[in-house]
Design an enzyme around this catalytic site. Sequence first.
Site, PDB file in Angstrom:
ATOM      1  CD1 TRP A 182      -6.768   6.278  -1.251  1.00  0.00           C
ATOM      2  CD2 TRP A 182      -7.446   4.163  -1.562  1.00  0.00           C
ATOM      3  NE1 TRP A 182      -6.298   5.867  -2.474  1.00  0.00           N
ATOM      4  CE2 TRP A 182      -6.712   4.573  -2.700  1.00  0.00           C
ATOM      5  CE3 TRP A 182      -7.973   2.871  -1.540  1.00  0.00           C
ATOM      6  CZ2 TRP A 182      -6.481   3.739  -3.796  1.00  0.00           C
ATOM      7  CZ3 TRP A 182      -7.749   2.033  -2.622  1.00  0.00           C
ATOM      8  CH2 TRP A 182      -7.006   2.464  -3.732  1.00  0.00           C
ATOM      9  CG  ASN A 183      -5.307  -0.261   1.292  1.00  0.00           C
ATOM     10  OD1 ASN A 183      -4.948   0.523   2.167  1.00  0.00           O
ATOM     11  ND2 ASN A 183      -4.597  -1.298   0.923  1.00  0.00           N
ATOM     12  CE  LYS A 188      -2.785  13.776   4.781  1.00  0.00           C
ATOM     13  NZ  LYS A 188      -3.717  12.801   4.166  1.00  0.00           N
ATOM     14  N   PRO A 189      -4.715  10.578   7.957  1.00  0.00           N
ATOM     15  CG  PRO A 189      -7.026  10.810   8.291  1.00  0.00           C
ATOM     16  CD  PRO A 189      -5.691  11.397   8.700  1.00  0.00           C
ATOM     17  N   GLY A 197       1.690   3.808   1.756  1.00  0.00           N
ATOM     18  CA  GLY A 197       1.065   4.392   0.570  1.00  0.00           C
ATOM     19  C   GLY A 197       1.828   3.993  -0.668  1.00  0.00           C
ATOM     20  CB  SER A 198       1.695   5.299  -4.104  1.00  0.00           C
ATOM     21  OG  SER A 198       2.009   6.650  -3.862  1.00  0.00           O
ATOM     22  CD  GLU A 208       5.697  -1.661   5.861  1.00  0.00           C
ATOM     23  OE1 GLU A 208       5.554  -2.476   4.936  1.00  0.00           O
ATOM     24  OE2 GLU A 208       6.495  -1.829   6.792  1.00  0.00           O
ATOM     25  CG  LEU A 209       6.837   2.395  -0.075  1.00  0.00           C
ATOM     26  CD1 LEU A 209       8.082   2.880  -0.804  1.00  0.00           C
ATOM     27  CD2 LEU A 209       6.006   3.568   0.416  1.00  0.00           C
ATOM     28  CB  CYS A 217      -0.023  -3.414   0.086  1.00  0.00           C
ATOM     29  SG  CYS A 217      -0.143  -4.204   1.695  1.00  0.00           S
ATOM     30  CD  GLU A 230       0.232  -1.054  -5.701  1.00  0.00           C
ATOM     31  OE1 GLU A 230       0.314   0.189  -5.700  1.00  0.00           O
ATOM     32  OE2 GLU A 230       0.330  -1.743  -4.676  1.00  0.00           O
TER      33      GLU A 230
HETATM   34  P1  NAD Z   1      -0.712   7.694  -1.660  1.00  0.00           P
HETATM   35  O1  NAD Z   1       0.757   7.513  -1.671  1.00  0.00           O
HETATM   36  O2  NAD Z   1      -1.306   8.451  -2.763  1.00  0.00           O
HETATM   37  O3  NAD Z   1      -1.174   8.421  -0.299  1.00  0.00           O
HETATM   38  C1  NAD Z   1      -0.885   7.895   0.959  1.00  0.00           C
HETATM   39  C2  NAD Z   1      -0.956   9.005   1.995  1.00  0.00           C
HETATM   40  O4  NAD Z   1       0.104   9.939   1.776  1.00  0.00           O
HETATM   41  C3  NAD Z   1      -2.237   9.829   1.978  1.00  0.00           C
HETATM   42  O5  NAD Z   1      -2.646  10.073   3.296  1.00  0.00           O
HETATM   43  C4  NAD Z   1      -1.807  11.116   1.299  1.00  0.00           C
HETATM   44  O6  NAD Z   1      -2.583  12.253   1.628  1.00  0.00           O
HETATM   45  C5  NAD Z   1      -0.408  11.269   1.825  1.00  0.00           C
HETATM   46  N1  NAD Z   1       0.487  12.119   1.030  1.00  0.00           N
HETATM   47  C6  NAD Z   1       0.392  12.456  -0.287  1.00  0.00           C
HETATM   48  N2  NAD Z   1       1.444  13.216  -0.649  1.00  0.00           N
HETATM   49  C7  NAD Z   1       2.221  13.362   0.449  1.00  0.00           C
HETATM   50  C8  NAD Z   1       3.454  14.018   0.706  1.00  0.00           C
HETATM   51  N3  NAD Z   1       4.120  14.662  -0.252  1.00  0.00           N
HETATM   52  N4  NAD Z   1       3.968  13.940   1.951  1.00  0.00           N
HETATM   53  C9  NAD Z   1       3.331  13.261   2.929  1.00  0.00           C
HETATM   54  N5  NAD Z   1       2.165  12.619   2.747  1.00  0.00           N
HETATM   55  C10 NAD Z   1       1.615  12.663   1.514  1.00  0.00           C
HETATM   56  O7  NAD Z   1      -1.318   6.226  -1.542  1.00  0.00           O
HETATM   57  P2  NAD Z   1      -2.852   5.784  -1.700  1.00  0.00           P
HETATM   58  O8  NAD Z   1      -3.230   5.908  -3.127  1.00  0.00           O
HETATM   59  O9  NAD Z   1      -3.657   6.487  -0.675  1.00  0.00           O
HETATM   60  O10 NAD Z   1      -2.783   4.235  -1.297  1.00  0.00           O
HETATM   61  C11 NAD Z   1      -2.552   3.174  -2.175  1.00  0.00           C
HETATM   62  C12 NAD Z   1      -1.120   2.708  -2.111  1.00  0.00           C
HETATM   63  O11 NAD Z   1      -0.804   2.295  -0.779  1.00  0.00           O
HETATM   64  C13 NAD Z   1      -0.837   1.507  -2.979  1.00  0.00           C
HETATM   65  O12 NAD Z   1       0.356   1.713  -3.683  1.00  0.00           O
HETATM   66  C14 NAD Z   1      -0.656   0.351  -1.988  1.00  0.00           C
HETATM   67  O13 NAD Z   1       0.154  -0.689  -2.437  1.00  0.00           O
HETATM   68  C15 NAD Z   1      -0.060   1.085  -0.845  1.00  0.00           C
HETATM   69  N6  NAD Z   1      -0.211   0.310   0.388  1.00  0.00           N
HETATM   70  C16 NAD Z   1       0.888  -0.339   0.884  1.00  0.00           C
HETATM   71  C17 NAD Z   1       0.762  -1.134   2.032  1.00  0.00           C
HETATM   72  C18 NAD Z   1       1.945  -1.864   2.604  1.00  0.00           C
HETATM   73  O14 NAD Z   1       1.859  -2.296   3.745  1.00  0.00           O
HETATM   74  N7  NAD Z   1       3.031  -2.030   1.880  1.00  0.00           N
HETATM   75  C19 NAD Z   1      -0.491  -1.259   2.645  1.00  0.00           C
HETATM   76  C20 NAD Z   1      -1.583  -0.600   2.094  1.00  0.00           C
HETATM   77  C21 NAD Z   1      -1.432   0.184   0.961  1.00  0.00           C
END
Ligand code: NAD
Length: 511
Positions: A145-146, A169-170, A218-219, A240-241, A274, A371
Site C-alpha cells: 500500500w505504500n 493484485k493491489p 510486500g513484507s 521485494e521485501l 522500503c 522494520e
Molecule cells: P503485506 O506483505 O502485508 O501485503 C502485500 C500484498 O500481499 C498485499 O496485496 C496483500 O493482500 C498480499 N497478500 C497477503 N497475504 C498473501 C498471501 N498469502 N499470498 C499472496 N498475497 C498475499 O505488505 P504491506 O503491509 O502491504 O506492505 C508493506 C511492506 O512492503 C513493508 O515490509 C515494505 O518494506 C514492503 N515493501 C518492499 C518494497 C521493496 O521494493 N523491497 C517496496 C515497497 C514495500
Amino acid sequence: MTAVQPKTEATTITVRNPADGSVVGAVPIEMPADVAAKARELRLFQPEWEALGPRGRKHWLLTYQDWVLDNAEHITDVLQSETGKPRSEASIEAPLTATLLDYWARHAEQFLADEHPRSFSPFAVTKKLTTVYRPYPVVGVITPWNYPFVMPALDLVAALAAGAAVLLKPSEVTPLSAVEFVRGWTEIGAPPVLALATGYGDTGVAVIDNADFVQFTGSTATGRKVAVACAERLIPCSLELGGKDPALVLADADLDRAANGIAWGGMGNSGQICISVERVYVEAPVYDEFLAKLTANVRQLRQGQDDRKFAFDIGSLANMAQRDKVKGHVDEAIAAGARAITGGKPTGTGAFFEPTVLVDVNQSMTCMTEETFGPTIPVVKVADEAEAIRLANDSKYGLSATVWTRDRERGERIARRLNVGAVNVNDVLSNIFAFDLPMGGWKESGVGTRLGGAAGIRKYCRPQAITSPRIPTQAKEILWYPASRRRTKLALSLARASAARGVRRLGIKPR
Ligand code: NAD
C-alpha cells in the site's frame, strides 16, 4: 502490515482515508473462481500481444504514458485519498510512472533482441545458436500500500513490455489507485492484457495459483508464504521485501547535507518506504552536532492533511494498524531506556504519528532489529568507521544503506563492505530513480531484482534456445547413428582440443 481478512460474508472492501477515517470508495473481494476466469481471459489475448513485438507494444505503452500524464491530477487525488499522503508526496507517483513507461517502451526492443553467441563447445561449432526471450504468458503482480500507483508500474510495465499479460493484485488497503491504473489501460483501447484482482490475501493466493511467474512486493512474512506457494506450483517468483536500512555518518561528512538527507530519507512518505533510513550510526566526534542538526530538521516538518494545497511535508500513516505498530516500537524502546528527543507519540484523530528522533537506543531493541515503517529515526553513537560497518551489517535485512562522507572514494569503498543490495553515497533513495541499476534486497529483504536494464525485462521471459545447422548441405552430423568407436575417438579429440585452448589461455603449454 495487511489488514486482517475479516471473517464475514462481505463481498466488498470499504476503503477509507486514513487521515480522517472518511469512506472514499469500495472494491469487490474477488473469489478464486473470479481470479481464475480473469487469468483464462488474459491467456487468450496474450499470444497476440506477444506477436505484436516490442515495436507494436511500444505504441500502446507510450499511448498509456500520455494517458497517465493527462490524468495526473486525478490519479493524485485518488491515491492521496486512500493513503493520507500530503500533496507533495502523492504527486510524485504519476510522473514516475510515466517515466517508467518511457524507459521500458524505448528499451524493450534492444533488451529483448535475439542473441547469437559463438559456440565455445566444439561439439556445436557447426551450429547457428540463438537465444530468444519469450515472455511468461501470465505474470501475477502483487503489491503493497505504500505507493499504490507507481508500485504496480515499477514491475508490471516491464512485464507488459516483455509481451506478458499481467494480473495485478493491489493491497486491500489502497486498491482504488490500481482501479484507476487498469481503467486507463482500458480507456486507451489497448489489448486486454492487464486485469485487476482486488481482495485480501486469499485473492493473492488465487493469483499465484493462476500465474506463470509471480512478482511480489510486500513484507518479509508474506513474501515467505508467496515463495512456498510458488515452489509448490514450480513457478518462479521475484520477491521485494522489507528492510531496516542503516545510514553511516562519518566524522568527515558534510553534516548539513547528512542531516537534511537523513531527515528526508527517514521521514519521507511518513517513513513508509522500503528503503527508508531506519537506523543511523554516527561517529563519536560529530555525534552531538549531527544530532542537533537532524533534530532541528525534523522539528521543522509540517504534518497534516492538505488535499490539493501543498501545505504539509508529512501525512498520516496508511492505516491505524500501521500507526499502532510504530507506537509499539517507540513505546518499547522508551520503556527500555531510550529517549524521544522530538516526537514520540500518535497525534491528531487519524493515523498520524509525530516525526520522531530516538536516542539512547541499543542494537537489540525492536526499533533497531525489525522494520518500523514509520516516521522514526533512531540514532546511535559509534567509536569509528569499523564499528559503524559492523553494526550496519548486524541485521537479518539487507535492502539498502547510505554512507555520508566528504571523501567519495571512501564512501564507495565502505559501500563494498556493506551487505545490502544498494548503497547511496551522500544521498538517500537515489537508487530507486536509477532505472539502469538493479534494485533488490539481500538476506531477508528479497530474492531477485527489478529494473536494472536488460535483466529487468528478461526476468519476465523464458529464454529459449534454438540451434540450426550452419552447413545445411552436410548429409549427417558426427554424433548421429551409427554409433561407433570412431565417434567416441572424435569426441575425445574435440574435448582435448577444447582443453588445449583453455590451458593456452592461462599461458600453460599443452601436453
Ligand atoms: P503485506 O506483505 O502485508 O501485503 C502485500 C500484498 O500481499 C498485499 O496485496 C496483500 O493482500 C498480499 N497478500 C497477503 N497475504 C498473501 C498471501 N498469502 N499470498 C499472496 N498475497 C498475499 O505488505 P504491506 O503491509 O502491504 O506492505 C508493506 C511492506 O512492503 C513493508 O515490509 C515494505 O518494506 C514492503 N515493501 C518492499 C518494497 C521493496 O521494493 N523491497 C517496496 C515497497 C514495500
